[in-house]
Design an enzyme around this catalytic site. Structure first.
Site, short mmCIF file in Angstrom:
data_model
loop_
_atom_site.label_atom_id
_atom_site.label_comp_id
_atom_site.label_asym_id
_atom_site.label_seq_id
_atom_site.Cartn_x
_atom_site.Cartn_y
_atom_site.Cartn_z
CG HIS A 82 -1.47 1.34 1.31
ND1 HIS A 82 -3.09 1.27 0.50
CD2 HIS A 82 -1.38 2.60 2.02
CE1 HIS A 82 -3.75 2.64 0.84
NE2 HIS A 82 -2.33 3.12 1.38
CG ASP A 161 -12.09 3.77 5.83
OD1 ASP A 161 -11.39 4.56 6.20
OD2 ASP A 161 -11.93 3.86 5.20
NE ARG A 168 -10.57 10.60 9.05
CZ ARG A 168 -8.95 9.87 8.24
NH1 ARG A 168 -9.27 9.01 8.32
NH2 ARG A 168 -8.33 10.48 8.33
CB SER A 183 -8.60 5.34 7.45
OG SER A 183 -8.93 5.18 6.73
CE LYS A 187 -8.80 2.47 3.37
NZ LYS A 187 -9.38 3.89 3.27
#
Ligand code: URA
Length: 445
Positions: A82, A161, A168, A183, A187
Protein backbone atom coordinates in the site's frame (compact mmCIF):
# COMPACT_ATOMS: atom_id res chain seq x y z
CA UNK A 1 -23.27 3.52 27.84
CA UNK A 2 -24.16 6.83 26.15
CA UNK A 3 -22.54 8.39 23.09
CA UNK A 4 -22.27 11.77 24.82
CA UNK A 5 -20.20 10.26 27.67
CA UNK A 6 -17.76 8.75 25.18
CA UNK A 7 -17.39 12.10 23.41
CA UNK A 8 -16.82 13.85 26.76
CA UNK A 9 -14.24 11.29 27.84
CA UNK A 10 -12.24 11.76 24.65
CA UNK A 11 -12.67 15.55 24.73
CA UNK A 12 -11.12 15.55 28.21
CA UNK A 13 -8.17 13.42 27.12
CA UNK A 14 -9.43 10.07 28.47
CA UNK A 15 -8.47 6.70 26.98
CA UNK A 16 -11.29 4.79 25.34
CA UNK A 17 -11.74 1.03 25.64
CA UNK A 18 -12.46 -1.24 22.69
CA UNK A 19 -16.01 -1.69 24.06
CA UNK A 20 -16.61 2.04 24.04
CA UNK A 21 -15.20 2.41 20.52
CA UNK A 22 -17.28 -0.49 19.30
CA UNK A 23 -20.45 0.95 20.90
CA UNK A 24 -19.82 4.28 19.18
CA UNK A 25 -18.76 3.08 15.70
CA UNK A 26 -21.25 0.20 15.43
CA UNK A 27 -23.99 2.54 16.72
CA UNK A 28 -23.10 5.02 14.00
CA UNK A 29 -23.38 2.37 11.29
CA UNK A 30 -26.80 1.38 12.67
CA UNK A 31 -27.86 5.07 12.57
CA UNK A 32 -28.20 5.11 16.37
CA UNK A 33 -25.37 7.62 16.72
CA UNK A 34 -26.14 10.68 14.55
CA UNK A 35 -23.68 12.52 12.30
CA UNK A 36 -23.41 15.47 14.72
CA UNK A 37 -22.20 13.21 17.54
CA UNK A 38 -19.77 11.38 15.27
CA UNK A 39 -18.46 14.76 14.04
CA UNK A 40 -17.82 15.90 17.63
CA UNK A 41 -16.17 12.60 18.41
CA UNK A 42 -13.83 12.94 15.41
CA UNK A 43 -12.91 16.48 16.44
CA UNK A 44 -12.26 15.29 20.00
CA UNK A 45 -9.92 12.59 18.60
CA UNK A 46 -8.27 15.18 16.38
CA UNK A 47 -7.43 17.40 19.36
CA UNK A 48 -6.90 14.85 22.14
CA UNK A 49 -5.29 12.11 20.01
CA UNK A 50 -5.36 8.39 20.73
CA UNK A 51 -2.67 6.17 22.15
CA UNK A 52 -1.43 3.14 20.23
CA UNK A 53 -3.70 0.75 22.10
CA UNK A 54 -6.78 2.81 21.27
CA UNK A 55 -5.71 3.08 17.62
CA UNK A 56 -5.27 -0.70 17.36
CA UNK A 57 -8.73 -1.15 18.96
CA UNK A 58 -10.30 1.40 16.58
CA UNK A 59 -8.74 -0.43 13.61
CA UNK A 60 -10.14 -3.75 14.85
CA UNK A 61 -13.62 -2.26 15.25
CA UNK A 62 -13.52 -0.78 11.73
CA UNK A 63 -12.12 -4.01 10.28
CA UNK A 64 -14.87 -6.08 11.87
CA UNK A 65 -17.54 -3.74 10.47
CA UNK A 66 -17.10 -5.64 7.18
CA UNK A 67 -15.74 -8.81 5.63
CA UNK A 68 -12.12 -9.94 5.69
CA UNK A 69 -11.11 -11.85 2.58
CA UNK A 70 -10.52 -15.47 3.43
CA UNK A 71 -7.70 -16.51 1.11
CA UNK A 72 -6.51 -19.45 3.23
CA UNK A 73 -7.36 -21.98 0.52
CA UNK A 74 -4.83 -20.24 -1.77
CA UNK A 75 -1.76 -22.04 -0.53
CA UNK A 76 1.07 -19.70 -1.60
CA UNK A 77 2.17 -16.86 0.61
CA UNK A 78 0.27 -13.61 0.07
CA UNK A 79 1.90 -10.22 0.50
CA UNK A 80 0.10 -6.87 0.20
CA UNK A 81 1.41 -3.44 -0.70
CA UNK A 82 0.00 0.00 0.00
CA UNK A 83 1.12 3.53 -0.71
CA UNK A 84 -0.16 6.56 1.16
CA UNK A 85 -0.32 8.27 -2.24
CA UNK A 86 1.71 10.67 -4.29
CA UNK A 87 2.12 12.30 -7.70
CA UNK A 88 3.12 9.97 -10.53
CA UNK A 89 2.99 7.05 -8.08
CA UNK A 90 2.39 4.16 -10.44
CA UNK A 91 4.58 1.71 -8.48
CA UNK A 92 1.87 -0.91 -7.81
CA UNK A 93 1.19 -1.43 -11.51
CA UNK A 94 4.80 -2.50 -12.14
CA UNK A 95 5.41 -4.11 -8.75
CA UNK A 96 2.39 -6.46 -8.67
CA UNK A 97 3.33 -8.41 -11.84
CA UNK A 98 7.01 -8.40 -10.84
CA UNK A 99 6.30 -9.90 -7.40
CA UNK A 100 3.78 -12.34 -8.92
CA UNK A 101 6.55 -13.47 -11.28
CA UNK A 102 8.50 -14.45 -8.14
CA UNK A 103 5.67 -16.84 -7.18
CA UNK A 104 4.17 -14.62 -4.46
CA UNK A 105 0.45 -13.84 -4.53
CA UNK A 106 -0.38 -10.13 -4.51
CA UNK A 107 -4.06 -9.38 -3.75
CA UNK A 108 -4.51 -5.67 -4.29
CA UNK A 109 -7.59 -3.68 -3.41
CA UNK A 110 -7.14 -0.11 -4.53
CA UNK A 111 -8.88 3.23 -4.53
CA UNK A 112 -9.61 6.06 -6.92
CA UNK A 113 -7.56 9.24 -6.83
CA UNK A 114 -8.70 12.34 -4.98
CA UNK A 115 -7.07 15.76 -5.32
CA UNK A 116 -3.51 15.92 -6.59
CA UNK A 117 -2.66 12.25 -5.85
CA UNK A 118 -3.61 9.67 -8.45
CA UNK A 119 -5.31 6.33 -7.81
CA UNK A 120 -4.36 2.93 -9.24
CA UNK A 121 -7.97 2.20 -10.25
CA UNK A 122 -8.18 5.37 -12.39
CA UNK A 123 -4.86 4.61 -14.06
CA UNK A 124 -5.95 1.06 -14.94
CA UNK A 125 -9.30 2.34 -16.27
CA UNK A 126 -7.40 3.99 -19.13
CA UNK A 127 -6.67 0.54 -20.60
CA UNK A 128 -9.55 -0.04 -23.07
CA UNK A 129 -12.12 -2.43 -21.56
CA UNK A 130 -10.23 -3.14 -18.34
CA UNK A 131 -12.51 -3.71 -15.35
CA UNK A 132 -11.62 -3.44 -11.68
CA UNK A 133 -15.20 -3.85 -10.38
CA UNK A 134 -14.92 -7.61 -10.75
CA UNK A 135 -16.66 -10.20 -8.54
CA UNK A 136 -14.68 -11.59 -5.64
CA UNK A 137 -14.70 -15.02 -7.30
CA UNK A 138 -12.88 -13.58 -10.34
CA UNK A 139 -10.42 -11.76 -8.07
CA UNK A 140 -9.55 -15.06 -6.35
CA UNK A 141 -9.29 -16.89 -9.66
CA UNK A 142 -6.86 -14.29 -11.05
CA UNK A 143 -4.87 -14.39 -7.85
CA UNK A 144 -4.52 -18.17 -8.13
CA UNK A 145 -3.83 -18.43 -11.83
CA UNK A 146 -1.89 -15.21 -12.58
CA UNK A 147 -0.51 -14.41 -9.13
CA UNK A 148 -2.06 -10.97 -8.75
CA UNK A 149 -5.32 -9.17 -9.18
CA UNK A 150 -6.37 -5.57 -8.64
CA UNK A 151 -9.93 -4.65 -7.76
CA UNK A 152 -11.86 -1.73 -6.32
CA UNK A 153 -12.84 -1.67 -2.69
CA UNK A 154 -16.31 -3.19 -2.33
CA UNK A 155 -19.15 -2.00 -0.08
CA UNK A 156 -18.55 -5.00 2.20
CA UNK A 157 -14.92 -4.18 3.06
CA UNK A 158 -14.40 -1.91 6.09
CA UNK A 159 -17.70 -0.01 5.55
CA UNK A 160 -17.09 1.98 8.76
CA UNK A 161 -14.05 3.54 7.12
CA UNK A 162 -16.04 4.55 4.05
CA UNK A 163 -18.65 6.35 6.19
CA UNK A 164 -16.10 7.93 8.51
CA UNK A 165 -13.80 9.07 5.70
CA UNK A 166 -16.61 11.04 4.04
CA UNK A 167 -17.47 12.68 7.37
CA UNK A 168 -13.81 13.44 8.15
CA UNK A 169 -13.48 15.07 4.76
CA UNK A 170 -16.42 17.36 5.56
CA UNK A 171 -15.38 18.15 9.15
CA UNK A 172 -11.67 18.93 8.67
CA UNK A 173 -10.60 15.89 10.68
CA UNK A 174 -8.68 13.98 8.02
CA UNK A 175 -5.27 15.00 9.36
CA UNK A 176 -5.18 12.94 12.55
CA UNK A 177 -2.44 10.31 12.50
CA UNK A 178 -4.54 7.83 14.53
CA UNK A 179 -7.52 8.26 12.20
CA UNK A 180 -5.34 7.94 9.08
CA UNK A 181 -3.57 4.84 10.42
CA UNK A 182 -6.80 3.07 11.43
CA UNK A 183 -8.46 4.03 8.14
CA UNK A 184 -5.65 2.65 5.97
CA UNK A 185 -4.98 -0.43 8.08
CA UNK A 186 -8.65 -1.46 8.41
CA UNK A 187 -8.74 -1.64 4.60
CA UNK A 188 -5.36 -3.34 4.19
CA UNK A 189 -6.04 -5.96 6.88
CA UNK A 190 -9.30 -6.86 5.13
CA UNK A 191 -7.19 -8.12 2.19
CA UNK A 192 -6.28 -11.22 4.24
CA UNK A 193 -2.53 -11.21 3.48
CA UNK A 194 0.32 -12.81 5.45
CA UNK A 195 2.55 -9.76 5.13
CA UNK A 196 2.33 -6.13 4.11
CA UNK A 197 4.79 -3.57 2.72
CA UNK A 198 3.77 0.05 3.20
CA UNK A 199 5.13 2.95 1.17
CA UNK A 200 4.67 6.00 3.38
CA UNK A 201 5.34 9.05 1.25
CA UNK A 202 6.73 12.26 2.66
CA UNK A 203 7.15 15.65 0.99
CA UNK A 204 5.17 18.34 -0.79
CA UNK A 205 3.16 15.91 -2.92
CA UNK A 206 2.35 13.59 -0.02
CA UNK A 207 -0.23 13.49 2.67
CA UNK A 208 2.50 13.70 5.32
CA UNK A 209 4.50 16.80 4.45
CA UNK A 210 7.32 16.25 6.94
CA UNK A 211 9.47 13.29 7.89
CA UNK A 212 8.49 13.36 11.55
CA UNK A 213 4.76 12.89 10.81
CA UNK A 214 5.53 10.26 8.17
CA UNK A 215 7.62 8.38 10.74
CA UNK A 216 4.84 8.51 13.34
CA UNK A 217 2.31 7.23 10.80
CA UNK A 218 4.67 4.48 9.60
CA UNK A 219 5.43 3.33 13.17
CA UNK A 220 1.77 3.25 14.07
CA UNK A 221 0.72 1.29 10.97
CA UNK A 222 3.55 -1.20 11.45
CA UNK A 223 2.48 -1.70 15.06
CA UNK A 224 -1.16 -2.25 14.03
CA UNK A 225 -0.19 -4.73 11.28
CA UNK A 226 2.13 -6.74 13.52
CA UNK A 227 -0.34 -6.79 16.39
CA UNK A 228 -2.92 -8.30 14.02
CA UNK A 229 -0.46 -11.04 12.99
CA UNK A 230 0.37 -9.53 9.58
CA UNK A 231 4.12 -8.99 9.33
CA UNK A 232 4.42 -5.36 8.31
CA UNK A 233 7.30 -3.22 7.07
CA UNK A 234 7.06 0.45 6.10
CA UNK A 235 9.42 2.35 3.82
CA UNK A 236 9.32 6.12 4.11
CA UNK A 237 9.99 7.46 0.62
CA UNK A 238 10.47 10.90 -0.89
CA UNK A 239 7.53 12.65 -2.57
CA UNK A 240 8.90 16.16 -3.07
CA UNK A 241 9.10 15.47 -6.81
CA UNK A 242 6.81 13.25 -8.95
CA UNK A 243 7.94 9.66 -9.51
CA UNK A 244 9.08 8.89 -13.04
CA UNK A 245 8.29 11.13 -16.00
CA UNK A 246 4.54 10.71 -16.44
CA UNK A 247 1.71 12.18 -14.36
CA UNK A 248 -1.85 11.36 -15.45
CA UNK A 249 -3.64 8.11 -16.03
CA UNK A 250 -3.02 6.94 -19.60
CA UNK A 251 0.43 8.58 -19.64
CA UNK A 252 1.36 6.64 -16.49
CA UNK A 253 0.10 3.34 -17.92
CA UNK A 254 2.37 3.89 -20.95
CA UNK A 255 5.27 4.54 -18.57
CA UNK A 256 4.46 1.34 -16.63
CA UNK A 257 4.41 -0.74 -19.81
CA UNK A 258 7.76 0.71 -20.87
CA UNK A 259 9.03 -0.04 -17.35
CA UNK A 260 7.89 -3.65 -17.60
CA UNK A 261 9.72 -3.81 -20.94
CA UNK A 262 12.90 -2.81 -19.10
CA UNK A 263 12.87 0.94 -19.80
CA UNK A 264 12.03 2.29 -16.35
CA UNK A 265 13.00 5.77 -15.14
CA UNK A 266 15.74 5.47 -12.47
CA UNK A 267 13.77 6.96 -9.54
CA UNK A 268 10.69 4.86 -10.31
CA UNK A 269 12.87 1.76 -10.75
CA UNK A 270 14.56 2.33 -7.39
CA UNK A 271 11.22 2.45 -5.56
CA UNK A 272 9.80 -0.56 -7.47
CA UNK A 273 12.93 -2.64 -6.78
CA UNK A 274 13.19 -1.75 -3.10
CA UNK A 275 9.52 -2.32 -2.27
CA UNK A 276 9.46 -5.56 -4.29
CA UNK A 277 12.63 -6.75 -2.54
CA UNK A 278 11.01 -6.19 0.87
CA UNK A 279 7.95 -8.14 -0.30
CA UNK A 280 10.19 -11.04 -1.36
CA UNK A 281 11.93 -10.83 2.01
CA UNK A 282 8.63 -10.95 3.94
CA UNK A 283 7.62 -14.02 1.94
CA UNK A 284 10.92 -15.79 2.72
CA UNK A 285 11.70 -14.53 6.21
CA UNK A 286 12.76 -17.33 8.49
CA UNK A 287 15.19 -15.68 10.92
CA UNK A 288 16.12 -12.45 12.66
CA UNK A 289 19.46 -12.72 10.92
CA UNK A 290 17.77 -12.09 7.55
CA UNK A 291 16.49 -8.76 8.87
CA UNK A 292 20.06 -7.68 9.66
CA UNK A 293 21.17 -8.70 6.19
CA UNK A 294 18.34 -6.69 4.63
CA UNK A 295 19.38 -3.65 6.60
CA UNK A 296 23.08 -3.95 5.83
CA UNK A 297 22.18 -4.26 2.16
CA UNK A 298 23.50 -7.76 1.31
CA UNK A 299 20.18 -9.55 1.10
CA UNK A 300 18.44 -6.46 -0.24
CA UNK A 301 20.79 -6.47 -3.22
CA UNK A 302 20.15 -10.17 -3.86
CA UNK A 303 16.39 -9.65 -3.88
CA UNK A 304 16.69 -6.56 -6.08
CA UNK A 305 18.78 -8.53 -8.57
CA UNK A 306 16.14 -11.25 -8.56
CA UNK A 307 13.44 -8.66 -9.31
CA UNK A 308 15.48 -7.16 -12.18
CA UNK A 309 15.68 -10.70 -13.56
CA UNK A 310 11.85 -10.98 -13.76
CA UNK A 311 11.74 -7.74 -15.75
CA UNK A 312 14.64 -8.67 -18.04
CA UNK A 313 13.35 -12.17 -18.82
CA UNK A 314 9.90 -10.81 -19.74
CA UNK A 315 8.05 -12.80 -17.04
CA UNK A 316 6.68 -9.69 -15.31
CA UNK A 317 5.39 -8.27 -18.61
CA UNK A 318 3.78 -11.64 -19.37
CA UNK A 319 1.96 -11.53 -16.01
CA UNK A 320 0.73 -8.02 -16.78
CA UNK A 321 -0.64 -9.08 -20.18
CA UNK A 322 -2.44 -12.04 -18.55
CA UNK A 323 -3.91 -9.66 -15.96
CA UNK A 324 -5.17 -7.20 -18.60
CA UNK A 325 -6.74 -10.04 -20.55
CA UNK A 326 -8.34 -11.66 -17.48
CA UNK A 327 -9.86 -8.35 -16.35
CA UNK A 328 -11.51 -7.73 -19.75
CA UNK A 329 -8.90 -5.24 -21.01
CA UNK A 330 -7.52 -5.25 -24.54
CA UNK A 331 -4.05 -6.90 -24.30
CA UNK A 332 -3.19 -5.44 -27.74
CA UNK A 333 -2.84 -2.08 -25.96
CA UNK A 334 0.24 -3.44 -24.17
CA UNK A 335 1.99 -3.88 -27.53
CA UNK A 336 0.46 -0.94 -29.35
CA UNK A 337 0.50 2.06 -27.00
CA UNK A 338 -1.45 4.16 -29.52
CA UNK A 339 -4.55 2.18 -28.46
CA UNK A 340 -4.39 3.96 -25.08
CA UNK A 341 -6.22 7.33 -24.78
CA UNK A 342 -4.27 10.34 -26.05
CA UNK A 343 -5.09 14.03 -25.72
CA UNK A 344 -6.19 16.50 -28.43
CA UNK A 345 -4.19 19.42 -27.04
CA UNK A 346 -0.49 19.26 -26.28
CA UNK A 347 1.52 22.23 -25.02
CA UNK A 348 5.20 22.41 -24.10
CA UNK A 349 6.24 24.35 -20.99
CA UNK A 350 9.42 26.28 -21.74
CA UNK A 351 12.36 26.84 -19.38
CA UNK A 352 12.41 30.52 -18.36
CA UNK A 353 16.26 30.60 -18.12
CA UNK A 354 19.44 28.54 -18.49
CA UNK A 355 20.64 26.45 -15.52
CA UNK A 356 20.00 23.33 -13.48
CA UNK A 357 16.57 22.36 -12.22
CA UNK A 358 16.83 22.58 -8.45
CA UNK A 359 13.12 22.01 -7.63
CA UNK A 360 10.28 20.32 -9.47
CA UNK A 361 7.58 20.46 -6.85
CA UNK A 362 5.28 17.42 -6.69
CA UNK A 363 2.35 19.37 -5.27
CA UNK A 364 2.47 21.98 -8.08
CA UNK A 365 2.79 19.30 -10.78
CA UNK A 366 -0.12 17.38 -9.20
CA UNK A 367 -2.32 20.50 -9.08
CA UNK A 368 -1.49 21.38 -12.70
CA UNK A 369 -2.39 17.84 -13.71
CA UNK A 370 -5.77 18.07 -11.92
CA UNK A 371 -6.49 21.34 -13.80
CA UNK A 372 -5.75 19.57 -17.09
CA UNK A 373 -8.45 17.02 -16.16
CA UNK A 374 -6.35 14.10 -14.89
CA UNK A 375 -7.64 14.22 -11.30
CA UNK A 376 -10.79 14.88 -9.31
CA UNK A 377 -11.52 17.83 -7.08
CA UNK A 378 -14.49 15.96 -5.55
CA UNK A 379 -15.23 12.22 -5.43
CA UNK A 380 -18.04 12.56 -8.02
CA UNK A 381 -16.01 14.39 -10.71
CA UNK A 382 -15.25 12.71 -14.04
CA UNK A 383 -11.66 12.50 -15.16
CA UNK A 384 -9.97 12.76 -18.54
CA UNK A 385 -7.85 9.63 -18.83
CA UNK A 386 -5.67 11.17 -21.54
CA UNK A 387 -4.83 14.32 -19.54
CA UNK A 388 -1.61 14.85 -17.64
CA UNK A 389 2.00 15.94 -17.88
CA UNK A 390 5.19 14.45 -19.29
CA UNK A 391 8.28 15.71 -17.48
CA UNK A 392 11.09 15.98 -20.01
CA UNK A 393 13.46 17.13 -17.29
CA UNK A 394 13.76 16.39 -13.59
CA UNK A 395 15.75 17.97 -10.75
CA UNK A 396 19.48 17.96 -11.43
CA UNK A 397 19.02 18.18 -15.22
CA UNK A 398 20.47 21.10 -17.14
CA UNK A 399 18.17 23.23 -19.30
CA UNK A 400 18.67 26.03 -21.79
CA UNK A 401 16.15 28.89 -21.90
CA UNK A 402 13.25 27.87 -24.15
CA UNK A 403 13.77 24.10 -23.76
CA UNK A 404 10.55 22.19 -23.14
CA UNK A 405 10.86 21.15 -19.49
CA UNK A 406 7.49 19.39 -19.70
CA UNK A 407 4.56 18.81 -22.03
CA UNK A 408 0.96 19.35 -20.91
CA UNK A 409 -1.73 16.99 -22.31
CA UNK A 410 -5.47 17.69 -22.21
CA UNK A 411 -8.74 17.36 -24.12
CA UNK A 412 -10.03 20.64 -22.64
CA UNK A 413 -7.66 23.53 -23.23
CA UNK A 414 -9.73 26.07 -21.23
CA UNK A 415 -7.48 25.74 -18.15
CA UNK A 416 -4.19 25.03 -19.90
CA UNK A 417 -2.78 28.51 -19.16
CA UNK A 418 -3.63 28.25 -15.47
CA UNK A 419 -2.10 24.75 -15.40
CA UNK A 420 1.10 26.08 -16.97
CA UNK A 421 1.33 28.86 -14.36
CA UNK A 422 0.86 26.45 -11.46
CA UNK A 423 3.39 24.07 -12.99
CA UNK A 424 5.98 26.85 -13.35
CA UNK A 425 5.34 28.03 -9.77
CA UNK A 426 6.83 24.68 -8.71
CA UNK A 427 9.98 24.93 -10.86
CA UNK A 428 13.23 26.50 -9.69
CA UNK A 429 16.33 26.80 -11.85
CA UNK A 430 19.71 27.58 -10.31
CA UNK A 431 23.34 27.85 -11.35
CA UNK A 432 24.44 24.64 -9.66
CA UNK A 433 23.04 21.12 -9.73
CA UNK A 434 21.34 20.20 -6.41
CA UNK A 435 22.50 17.26 -4.26
CA UNK A 436 20.82 14.02 -5.45
CA UNK A 437 17.53 13.23 -3.69
CA UNK A 438 17.51 10.44 -1.12
CA UNK A 439 14.55 8.41 -2.31
CA UNK A 440 14.32 5.88 0.52
CA UNK A 441 14.35 7.96 3.67
CA UNK A 442 13.80 5.33 6.39
CA UNK A 443 12.71 1.75 6.99
CA UNK A 444 10.37 1.01 9.87
CA UNK A 445 9.60 -2.44 11.24
N1 URA B 1 -5.99 7.29 2.92
C1 URA B 1 -6.93 6.56 3.58
O1 URA B 1 -7.30 5.50 3.14
N2 URA B 1 -7.39 7.04 4.76
C2 URA B 1 -7.01 8.20 5.30
O2 URA B 1 -7.47 8.57 6.35
C3 URA B 1 -6.05 8.96 4.58
C4 URA B 1 -5.56 8.48 3.40
Amino acid sequence: MRAVDIIRKKRDGGKLTKNELSFFIDGYLRNEVPDYQMSSFLMAVYFSGMNDEETVALTEVMLSSGVVLDLKDIKSIKIGKHSTGGVGDKVSIILAPVVAAAGIKVPKISGRGLGHTGGTIDKLASIPGLRTNIPLSKFRENLETIGFSIMEQTEEMAPADKELYALRDATATIESISLVASSIMSKKLSEGTDGLVLDVKTGSGAFMKNLEDARKLAQLMVKIGNSEGVRTVALITDMNEPLGKAVGNSLEIKECILGLRGRCEPDLMEIVLTLSAWMLYLADRISEDMETQMLNGHLLKRYKDEVVGYINNGNALKKFIEFVDAQHGNPEAVFNLSLLPSAKHIKPVKAPRDGFITRLDAWAVGQASVLLGAGRETMVDDIDHAAGIILNRKSGDHVTEGDAIAVLHTNDDSRIKEAEEIFLSGVEIGDRAPAPRKLIREIVF
